[in-house]
Write an enzyme that holds these catalytic residues in place. Structure first.
Site, short mmCIF file in Angstrom:
data_model
loop_
_atom_site.label_atom_id
_atom_site.label_comp_id
_atom_site.label_asym_id
_atom_site.label_seq_id
_atom_site.Cartn_x
_atom_site.Cartn_y
_atom_site.Cartn_z
N MET A 1 21.85 63.89 9.11
CA MET A 1 22.54 64.35 7.92
C MET A 1 23.79 65.14 8.27
SD MET A 1 21.57 63.63 4.82
CE MET A 1 22.47 64.99 4.09
N SER A 2 23.71 65.98 9.29
CA SER A 2 24.85 66.81 9.68
C SER A 2 25.99 65.95 10.22
CB SER A 2 24.41 67.84 10.71
OG SER A 2 23.37 68.64 10.18
N ARG A 3 25.64 64.94 11.00
CA ARG A 3 26.68 64.04 11.53
C ARG A 3 27.28 63.20 10.40
NH1 ARG A 3 22.70 64.31 15.56
NH2 ARG A 3 21.60 62.42 14.91
N ASP B 1 12.97 66.59 7.99
CA ASP B 1 13.39 65.57 8.95
C ASP B 1 14.78 65.08 8.56
OD1 ASP B 1 13.16 63.92 11.17
OD2 ASP B 1 12.25 62.28 10.06
N GLY B 2 15.47 64.49 9.53
CA GLY B 2 16.79 63.90 9.26
C GLY B 2 17.94 64.89 9.30
N HIS C 1 19.27 73.56 8.79
CA HIS C 1 18.13 72.64 8.95
C HIS C 1 17.26 72.63 7.68
CE1 HIS C 1 17.70 70.59 12.79
NE2 HIS C 1 16.43 70.39 12.54
N GLY D 1 19.66 66.31 11.84
CA GLY D 1 20.75 65.97 12.74
C GLY D 1 21.59 64.83 12.21
#
Length: 378
Positions: free
Chosen positions: A199-201, A194-195, A190, A197
């Site tokens: 970014m991970s996808r 922000d962003g 993390h 989740g």
């Protein structure tokens, strides 16, 4: 230390083999060019954008997302949500280019740049810059902390470790597994305010794209993850594997298995859509020919079949027409009962007319139910 890649059980190997079979079949089908390919790719990208953003609470229709992708004002989506959609679309477009780039290596600058593309409109959240302090994920209902990221002073080193692994680690592991572990490790670090989740996808999609699984819009599982029940399961498995604090130890097989199931289910869905696209297009082509309409109007009818509405500018761009040509074609389709116009000027759009509604009803419910591969594998 990062979360470690697990060993697969025989059941997982069997599911992976089926995913690979579907991937090879998909590549074979995509090798032959079809008139509907461009629209199908656009719709898949729009659905991926919709899925990933809906997880974060930013909801927009596929039709509005397609408008945003083409630089138009959406008809229903608020300006704030449209900015989230546009940022994510910009990042995914870059990922599509990176997937084909001849010279490429992962680095922290790339990840920061993708984060800036996604949330650059939130300058107060220092987009593209590693967070300076702690970060806590709270339950949206109770407000309770469900996850605490690693201390800020650990994040640069963890990102460096992740980058090293992305470039050189576990290269013999199946791509679907590597992509899942890239997703897990980034979302648990993390690193931004922000962003994370999204970014991970997106990183998961980039890993698959770089490994030439297939083009990003065909290998992404973001649409599948955006379904309500799947989203709940997604958060549950992240909590089960990642626990309440940064703790890169323990078994990660449940996470990888969740991702393999998602890939299998989404691959089934994409295969159905690809087969249906050809059937629908041929059917509409026959109808257009019998009505004495120009064959190019099939693309307008196909768009209305697979979505709720069509704007004149979309059809105009798809068929490289003048504004007058596009407007005349759509008027002819409305006069024949294929389309129903609504609204005026910039807000005007075309929805399915009586004849299109009839054909859509004939196709409704024809799709084969998707099969959970783990129910069959065990």
């Amino acid at each position: 230390m990062l979360y470690a890649t697990p060993s697969l059980d025989p059941a997982d190997q069997a599911v992976l083999a089926e995913i690979e079979d579907m991937r090879r079949d998909l590549k074979y089908r995509l090798a032959e060019t079809h008139r509907w390919d461009g629209q199908l790719r656009r719709q898949l990208q729009a659905r991926a954008i919709q899925g990933s953003n809906s997880i974060e609470g930013y909801r927009a229709s596929v039709e509005d997302i397609e408008s945003i992708m083409s630089g138009e004002e959406p008809l229903e989506t608020s300006g704030s949500v449209a900015r989230e959609i546009a940022g994510y679309q910009q990042a995914l477009t870059y990922i599509q280019l990176l997937s084909r780039a001849p010279a490429f290596r992962y680095d922290t600058g790339l990840l920061n740049a993708l984060n800036f593309m996604m949330i650059g409109h939130h300058r107060d959240k220092t987009p593209g810059v590693v967070r300076p302090g702690g970060i806590y994920i709270r339950d949206s209902v109770s407000g309770a902390v469900v996850y605490e990221g690693p201390d800020a002073d650990l994040v640069p080193k963890l990102l460096d470790e992740l980058i090293e692994w992305l470039n050189d680690g576990d290269l013999g592991v199946p791509s679907y597994v590597r992509a899942a572990m890239a997703h897990l490790n980034l979302v648990k670090v993390h690193p931004w305010r922000d962003g994370n989740g999204r970014m991970s996808r997106a990183l998961q999609t980039l890993v698959l794209g770089r490994d030439q699984i297939t083009t990003p819009e065909f290998c992404s599982i973001e649409e599948w993850l955006g379904q309500q029940r799947t989203t709940i399961a997604y958060y549950d498995v992240l909590g089960e594997v990642g626990r309440r604090q940064w703790s890169p130890h323990g078994d990660t097989l449940a996470w990888v298995r969740f991702c393999l199931r998602a890939h299998h289910m989404q691959a089934q869905r994409v295969r159905q859509r690809l087969a249906e696209a050809g059937e629908i297009w041929m059917l509409l082509e026959k109808q257009v020919d019998s009505d004495g309409l120009n064959t190019r109007t099939v693309s307008a009818l196909y768009e209305v079949f697979v979505t709720r509405r069509l704007r004149r500018s979309r059809y105009q761009a798809d068929e490289s027409l003048s504004q007058g040509q596009a407007a005349r074609d759509l008027r002819d389709l409305a006069a024949k009962g294929w389309l129903s116009p609504y609204g005026e000027t910039k807000g005007r759009f075309y929805a399915p007319g009586p004849r299109m509604v009839e054909i859509k009803a004939e196709f409704a419910g024809r799709a084969t139910p998707l099969r959970d591969p783990y129910v069959q594998a065990r």
